[in-house]
Every structure is written in C-alpha cells, then in structure tokens.
Design a protein around this motif. Structure first.
Motif, PDB file in Angstrom:
ATOM      1  N   LEU A   4       0.841  -1.195   0.000  1.00 54.26           N
ATOM      2  CA  LEU A   4       0.000   0.000   0.000  1.00 54.26           C
ATOM      3  C   LEU A   4       0.874   1.242   0.000  1.00 54.26           C
ATOM      4  N   VAL A   5       0.648   2.121  -0.973  1.00 53.80           N
ATOM      5  CA  VAL A   5       1.372   3.389  -1.072  1.00 53.80           C
ATOM      6  C   VAL A   5       0.385   4.491  -0.725  1.00 53.80           C
ATOM      7  N   ILE A   6       0.599   5.149   0.432  1.00 53.92           N
ATOM      8  CA  ILE A   6      -0.411   6.093   0.915  1.00 53.92           C
ATOM      9  C   ILE A   6       0.212   7.185   1.770  1.00 53.92           C
ATOM     10  N   ASN A   7      -0.331   8.361   1.637  1.00 53.86           N
ATOM     11  CA  ASN A   7      -0.061   9.484   2.536  1.00 53.86           C
ATOM     12  C   ASN A   7      -1.305  10.354   2.469  1.00 53.86           C
ATOM     13  N   LEU A   8      -1.813  10.772   3.586  1.00 49.25           N
ATOM     14  CA  LEU A   8      -3.051  11.548   3.604  1.00 49.25           C
ATOM     15  C   LEU A   8      -2.801  13.004   3.205  1.00 49.25           C
ATOM     16  N   LYS A   9      -1.903  13.207   2.282  1.00 49.69           N
ATOM     17  CA  LYS A   9      -1.597  14.528   1.749  1.00 49.69           C
ATOM     18  C   LYS A   9      -1.338  14.374   0.257  1.00 49.69           C
ATOM     19  N   GLY A  10      -1.957  15.214  -0.551  1.00 49.65           N
ATOM     20  CA  GLY A  10      -1.742  15.133  -1.987  1.00 49.65           C
ATOM     21  C   GLY A  10      -0.347  15.607  -2.373  1.00 49.65           C
ATOM     22  N   GLY A  11       0.079  15.217  -3.572  1.00 45.64           N
ATOM     23  CA  GLY A  11       1.341  15.692  -4.109  1.00 45.64           C
ATOM     24  C   GLY A  11       2.578  15.142  -3.450  1.00 45.64           C
TER      25      GLY A  11
END
Length: 262
Positions: A4-11
C-alpha cells in the motif's frame, strides 16, 4: 503480497512510487503485478498505460459498497498487488480499511513524503491512526525529489523527519537511523518526461541505448537527428536513475516483504 502506497496529503509522489514498484518488483508467480488505483472512475484516462503490469481502477464510498468488496477480493488473490490511493479518495479509503479491518492484509505500507514540516506532520498524524492495526516492521518511508545540487545529504533536505527520528522511533517504533526503513528518490527529469509521454520508466530503461546512439550518429537530417538525440538523452537519464535509485529502492522493499512474510 499487498503493498500500500499512501499518505493523507496530496502531491507526495504516491503514483510515481506505485508505478515504479509495479514495474520493477519481481513477480511471485507467472502473472504480472497488479496496480490497483483507488480513484474516481473515468477520471484517470490520461494516466500511464503500461505493458509492465496490469492495472484496475476501483471507486467506492464506504466499506459496504460492492466495489469495496471487489477490492477486498483482489487483496486476497495470489500475486503482488500495489495499491495507489488517489488524493480525493484518501479519507474514504482509510475509513473503509479501518472499518473492514483490512490493514491486516497489508504486507508493506509505504508513506511517500516530500521535505517540509507539512509532510512530516501529516505522516505522523496518519501513523497515529494506524499504530494499533499495522506493526512498525511493515512500514517504511519514501523520501522523494531529493535535490543533490542544493543539499549535501538527504538528512539535510528531509530534516523535518530526521531531526525527529528519536521521537518517531519512540512513538511509532520506526527507526530512521536504520536505512532499511526508508529509501530515497531523486528529483528526476526522466520521471517527469516519462509521465509526459505516458509511458513507464521501465519501458525507457529497457530500450536499447546503443541502437539509438547508432541511429543518431548515422542520421544525416538534422531535425531527425535532434529527435534521436532527445530520445537518447531521456533513455540514458532513465537508466542512470534506475541504477542509482530504483535498484536500491526495490532491494529494500523486497527485504521488508521477506521479513513480513516470516
């Protein structure tokens, strides 16, 4: 294996990381790796179409949606799945995963981040929400767009993280003193141009640079030769980026996955 590749911030370069992993991570069977895009249907028509991996697009509003149940079924399939969560779906994805207790199916969670305090604060907030559902040994950071012209080291550029490494280790069990827990990706012209051309970096890396060089040097027409020169430059830039960064990235991801499978 589910990555899973995730961060709760765009960009934060989630899609760049997901595409590289899907392209270069060795398969566990004869099937291609599967990239699962969690995004609004029909809004990614301009995204990369790859021969290096299979891809599907999934959209849902909560954990009860038929599409989410289909996504859960993908996670239970054999083979390697890489999950890329679109910026507009981050909150919904996280709430649905938590409600369905599906973080337990994730073998490796990668948090892509840029430099700056905002990325660090958002990453720490996300780690706080998942600290009880995924163990630290299954988490790693990706620090993106490293600028080796402006900074003497990645610790200097990403100081918002490395200055807090004792706190991160104490609160979340992730030790940034251990290089197995993160990898670095340079700010790369090759990445930008491959995305503009709607192709994967791997397709450029696999191109025969010698053949392009031979064609370039044999071409008499200046306009055609200039185009071959551009192609050659992009291919060499892609191959250098692969050798200098992607090989190390994939080795660390494989090491983490092997540990999590034991």
């Amino acid at each position: 294996m589910n990555v899973l590749v995730i961060n709760l911030k765009g960009g934060a370069a989630k899609t760049t990381n997901a595409s590289l992993i899907a392209s270069f991570l060795p398969t566990t069977n004869k099937e291609q790796n599967l990239l699962i895009e969690i995004d609004k249907i029909n809004e990614s028509d301009s995204k990369i179409k790859s021969k290096d991996y299979k891809s599907v697009q999934v959209d849902f509003l909560n954990e009860s949606d038929q599409s989410f149940l289909e996504f859960e079924n993908y996670l239970l399939d054999e083979g390697v799945k890489i999950i890329d969560v679109g910026a507009v779906k981050l909150e919904i994805f996280h709430k649905s995963m938590t409600a369905a207790n599906l973080y337990s199916t994730i073998d490796l969670l990668i948090i892509p981040s840029m430099d700056g305090s905002d990325d660090m604060l958002v990453a720490m907030s996300f780690l706080q929400t998942i600290r009880d559902v995924i163990t630290p040994d299954r988490i790693m950071f990706s620090f993106n767009r490293f600028n080796d012209h402006e900074y003497t080291s990645h610790e200097e550029q990403f100081s918002s993280f490395f200055d807090k490494k004792s706190e991160i280790k104490k609160n979340f069990g992730i030790d940034l003193s251990n290089e197995d827990n993160y990898y670095i990706l340079k700010d790369s012209r090759a990445i930008k141009l491959s995305r503009a051309k709607k192709c994967t970096l791997k397709s450029l890396v696999d191109t025969d640079a010698d053949a392009i060089t031979a064609a370039q040097r044999a071409e008499k027409d200046r306009v055609k030769r200039l185009e071959l020169t551009r192609q050659r430059s992009l291919i060499l830039s892609s191959q250098n980026f692969y050798n200098d960064y992607v090989i190390n990235m994939i080795e660390k991801i494989m090491f983490k996955l092997q540990k999590s499978s034991k």
